[in-house]
Design a protein around this motif. Sequence first.
Motif, PDB file in Angstrom:
ATOM      1  N   PRO A   1     -13.424 -75.602 -45.298  1.00 57.21           N
ATOM      2  CA  PRO A   1     -12.678 -74.376 -44.985  1.00 57.21           C
ATOM      3  C   PRO A   1     -11.499 -74.624 -44.043  1.00 57.21           C
ATOM      4  O   PRO A   1     -10.418 -74.055 -44.227  1.00 57.21           O
ATOM      5  N   MET A   2     -11.685 -75.495 -43.040  1.00 63.07           N
ATOM      6  CA  MET A   2     -10.597 -75.797 -42.108  1.00 63.07           C
ATOM      7  C   MET A   2      -9.491 -76.590 -42.806  1.00 63.07           C
ATOM      8  O   MET A   2      -8.293 -76.357 -42.565  1.00 63.07           O
ATOM      9  N   ILE A   3      -9.877 -77.517 -43.674  1.00 64.09           N
ATOM     10  CA  ILE A   3      -8.883 -78.283 -44.432  1.00 64.09           C
ATOM     11  C   ILE A   3      -8.025 -77.342 -45.271  1.00 64.09           C
ATOM     12  O   ILE A   3      -6.795 -77.449 -45.297  1.00 64.09           O
ATOM     13  N   SER A   4      -8.669 -76.407 -45.966  1.00 66.07           N
ATOM     14  CA  SER A   4      -7.940 -75.453 -46.803  1.00 66.07           C
ATOM     15  C   SER A   4      -7.019 -74.578 -45.977  1.00 66.07           C
ATOM     16  O   SER A   4      -5.892 -74.280 -46.381  1.00 66.07           O
ATOM     17  N   THR A   5      -7.477 -74.174 -44.793  1.00 65.12           N
ATOM     18  CA  THR A   5      -6.669 -73.321 -43.923  1.00 65.12           C
ATOM     19  C   THR A   5      -5.432 -74.054 -43.433  1.00 65.12           C
ATOM     20  O   THR A   5      -4.321 -73.504 -43.443  1.00 65.12           O
ATOM     21  N   ILE A   6      -5.598 -75.302 -43.018  1.00 65.04           N
ATOM     22  CA  ILE A   6      -4.463 -76.095 -42.541  1.00 65.04           C
ATOM     23  C   ILE A   6      -3.455 -76.313 -43.671  1.00 65.04           C
ATOM     24  O   ILE A   6      -2.237 -76.178 -43.471  1.00 65.04           O
ATOM     25  N   ILE A   7      -3.956 -76.639 -44.858  1.00 64.12           N
ATOM     26  CA  ILE A   7      -3.069 -76.842 -46.005  1.00 64.12           C
ATOM     27  C   ILE A   7      -2.316 -75.555 -46.332  1.00 64.12           C
ATOM     28  O   ILE A   7      -1.123 -75.579 -46.676  1.00 64.12           O
ATOM     29  N   LEU A   8      -2.984 -74.415 -46.218  1.00 73.13           N
ATOM     30  CA  LEU A   8      -2.339 -73.125 -46.480  1.00 73.13           C
ATOM     31  C   LEU A   8      -1.204 -72.881 -45.492  1.00 73.13           C
ATOM     32  O   LEU A   8      -0.100 -72.463 -45.890  1.00 73.13           O
ATOM     33  N   PHE A   9      -1.437 -73.156 -44.207  1.00 73.07           N
ATOM     34  CA  PHE A   9      -0.387 -72.984 -43.197  1.00 73.07           C
ATOM     35  C   PHE A   9       0.780 -73.932 -43.456  1.00 73.07           C
ATOM     36  O   PHE A   9       1.945 -73.546 -43.298  1.00 73.07           O
ATOM     37  N   ILE A  10       0.481 -75.160 -43.841  1.00 68.99           N
ATOM     38  CA  ILE A  10       1.544 -76.124 -44.141  1.00 68.99           C
ATOM     39  C   ILE A  10       2.367 -75.652 -45.333  1.00 68.99           C
ATOM     40  O   ILE A  10       3.605 -75.710 -45.320  1.00 68.99           O
ATOM     41  N   PHE A  11       1.685 -75.156 -46.368  1.00 67.54           N
ATOM     42  CA  PHE A  11       2.368 -74.671 -47.566  1.00 67.54           C
ATOM     43  C   PHE A  11       3.299 -73.504 -47.229  1.00 67.54           C
ATOM     44  O   PHE A  11       4.466 -73.491 -47.637  1.00 67.54           O
ATOM     45  N   VAL A  12       2.803 -72.546 -46.470  1.00 71.88           N
ATOM     46  CA  VAL A  12       3.618 -71.384 -46.097  1.00 71.88           C
ATOM     47  C   VAL A  12       4.812 -71.826 -45.255  1.00 71.88           C
ATOM     48  O   VAL A  12       5.935 -71.330 -45.423  1.00 71.88           O
ATOM     49  N   THR A  13       4.584 -72.773 -44.344  1.00 71.27           N
ATOM     50  CA  THR A  13       5.671 -73.271 -43.493  1.00 71.27           C
ATOM     51  C   THR A  13       6.755 -73.949 -44.320  1.00 71.27           C
ATOM     52  O   THR A  13       7.955 -73.701 -44.114  1.00 71.27           O
ATOM     53  N   MET A  14       6.375 -74.790 -45.269  1.00 69.33           N
ATOM     54  CA  MET A  14       7.351 -75.501 -46.086  1.00 69.33           C
ATOM     55  C   MET A  14       8.162 -74.530 -46.944  1.00 69.33           C
ATOM     56  O   MET A  14       9.380 -74.684 -47.081  1.00 69.33           O
ATOM     57  N   ILE A  15       7.488 -73.528 -47.512  1.00 67.71           N
ATOM     58  CA  ILE A  15       8.202 -72.532 -48.311  1.00 67.71           C
ATOM     59  C   ILE A  15       9.183 -71.754 -47.444  1.00 67.71           C
ATOM     60  O   ILE A  15      10.336 -71.501 -47.828  1.00 67.71           O
ATOM     61  N   THR A  16       8.741 -71.374 -46.231  1.00 66.78           N
ATOM     62  CA  THR A  16       9.601 -70.620 -45.315  1.00 66.78           C
ATOM     63  C   THR A  16      10.828 -71.430 -44.917  1.00 66.78           C
ATOM     64  O   THR A  16      11.954 -70.913 -44.907  1.00 66.78           O
TER      65      THR A  16
ATOM     66  N   THR B   1      -6.910 -70.616 -35.439  1.00 65.59           N
ATOM     67  CA  THR B   1      -5.521 -70.395 -35.850  1.00 65.59           C
ATOM     68  C   THR B   1      -4.523 -70.760 -34.766  1.00 65.59           C
ATOM     69  O   THR B   1      -3.453 -71.307 -35.045  1.00 65.59           O
ATOM     70  N   THR B   2      -4.867 -70.477 -33.502  1.00 63.72           N
ATOM     71  CA  THR B   2      -3.952 -70.776 -32.391  1.00 63.72           C
ATOM     72  C   THR B   2      -3.621 -72.264 -32.323  1.00 63.72           C
ATOM     73  O   THR B   2      -2.457 -72.652 -32.203  1.00 63.72           O
ATOM     74  N   SER B   3      -4.658 -73.099 -32.421  1.00 62.97           N
ATOM     75  CA  SER B   3      -4.437 -74.549 -32.370  1.00 62.97           C
ATOM     76  C   SER B   3      -3.628 -75.030 -33.575  1.00 62.97           C
ATOM     77  O   SER B   3      -2.757 -75.894 -33.445  1.00 62.97           O
ATOM     78  N   ILE B   4      -3.906 -74.441 -34.739  1.00 60.33           N
ATOM     79  CA  ILE B   4      -3.163 -74.831 -35.946  1.00 60.33           C
ATOM     80  C   ILE B   4      -1.683 -74.507 -35.785  1.00 60.33           C
ATOM     81  O   ILE B   4      -0.816 -75.340 -36.085  1.00 60.33           O
ATOM     82  N   LEU B   5      -1.381 -73.308 -35.298  1.00 63.70           N
ATOM     83  CA  LEU B   5       0.019 -72.908 -35.114  1.00 63.70           C
ATOM     84  C   LEU B   5       0.711 -73.768 -34.069  1.00 63.70           C
ATOM     85  O   LEU B   5       1.872 -74.142 -34.226  1.00 63.70           O
ATOM     86  N   GLN B   6       0.004 -74.087 -32.979  1.00 69.13           N
ATOM     87  CA  GLN B   6       0.592 -74.921 -31.920  1.00 69.13           C
ATOM     88  C   GLN B   6       0.928 -76.316 -32.450  1.00 69.13           C
ATOM     89  O   GLN B   6       2.025 -76.835 -32.206  1.00 69.13           O
ATOM     90  N   GLU B   7      -0.015 -76.921 -33.172  1.00 71.16           N
ATOM     91  CA  GLU B   7       0.219 -78.268 -33.688  1.00 71.16           C
ATOM     92  C   GLU B   7       1.263 -78.265 -34.807  1.00 71.16           C
ATOM     93  O   GLU B   7       2.044 -79.206 -34.938  1.00 71.16           O
ATOM     94  N   LEU B   8       1.281 -77.195 -35.585  1.00 71.24           N
ATOM     95  CA  LEU B   8       2.297 -77.077 -36.635  1.00 71.24           C
ATOM     96  C   LEU B   8       3.686 -76.952 -36.018  1.00 71.24           C
ATOM     97  O   LEU B   8       4.652 -77.564 -36.507  1.00 71.24           O
ATOM     98  N   PHE B   9       3.786 -76.180 -34.943  1.00 65.95           N
ATOM     99  CA  PHE B   9       5.063 -76.057 -34.237  1.00 65.95           C
ATOM    100  C   PHE B   9       5.478 -77.395 -33.644  1.00 65.95           C
ATOM    101  O   PHE B   9       6.664 -77.748 -33.645  1.00 65.95           O
ATOM    102  N   THR B  10       4.507 -78.170 -33.154  1.00 66.63           N
ATOM    103  CA  THR B  10       4.791 -79.505 -32.623  1.00 66.63           C
ATOM    104  C   THR B  10       5.362 -80.411 -33.703  1.00 66.63           C
ATOM    105  O   THR B  10       6.323 -81.154 -33.473  1.00 66.63           O
ATOM    106  N   SER B  11       4.781 -80.347 -34.904  1.00 66.83           N
ATOM    107  CA  SER B  11       5.283 -81.155 -36.023  1.00 66.83           C
ATOM    108  C   SER B  11       6.721 -80.781 -36.375  1.00 66.83           C
ATOM    109  O   SER B  11       7.558 -81.651 -36.633  1.00 66.83           O
TER     110      SER B  11
END
Length: 261
Positions: free
Chosen positions: A233-248, A63-73
Amino acid sequence: MKTKIHLSSTRERWTLSLTAVALLVFFIFCVNQLNLETGKFFQRFWEAGTVIQRFFSLNFSDTTSILQELFTSICMAIAGLAIGFILSLIFSFLGASNTAPHKFFSVLIKSFIGIIRAVPALVWILIVVASLGFGNTAGVVGLVFPTTGYLTKSFMSSIEEQDPAILEMMRSTGANWFQTITEGLLPGLVTPFLSWTSIRLESNIAESISLGMVGAGGIGMLLVKAIGKYDYPMISTIILFIFVTMITVELLIGRIKKSLR
């Protein structure tokens, strides 16, 4: 009179019918040119359930890496938006037909923006990656091009829709070009400019994610790695974080627009 109305309605029906037939023929021609493997599609379609089931599991171990890279995007999207916004402000007032200092500027800028808009964002990022190499810099520079093209086109449309009386009044008082823009037009353009910019921010975030998949940095790179490993599972997790970010982001932009109004 009734005869004329009847003939007019008959002509319209014939026109609509011919248009519908022409569109249908064109659609069939396009499908035929694509050589679609419909048989293979329906054969594999019934096997899709086994693949879809693999996406129902999640993996939060990274999760840490996903959040860091999502913040970078998100940072790349905002940086590309900021640079593109400044360039668009300059180009739009120089290119709009009612504010251009000379007709030559309007034609030149509109042609330049037309070329930028004609090239997809993915092509721009590939050109930038080939020039600057992989990384966040390529992502920001690559986003500047579509951002500038979109905002300049939108801003010019809003400027050209302004009441000509405003420009005439400012010029009659002896105001120079800069004063006409800042004191005459800008107060009425704040709301449409903010609306266009907020729409572009959402597009930039979405594009920064997809552009990361071609080496521009951000969450897209993690997604490509997960896809390459068939790590469902990792693909689904990343897509979930992207979805939540876009909605937010969409909700936050909506709140900001309401507060500004």
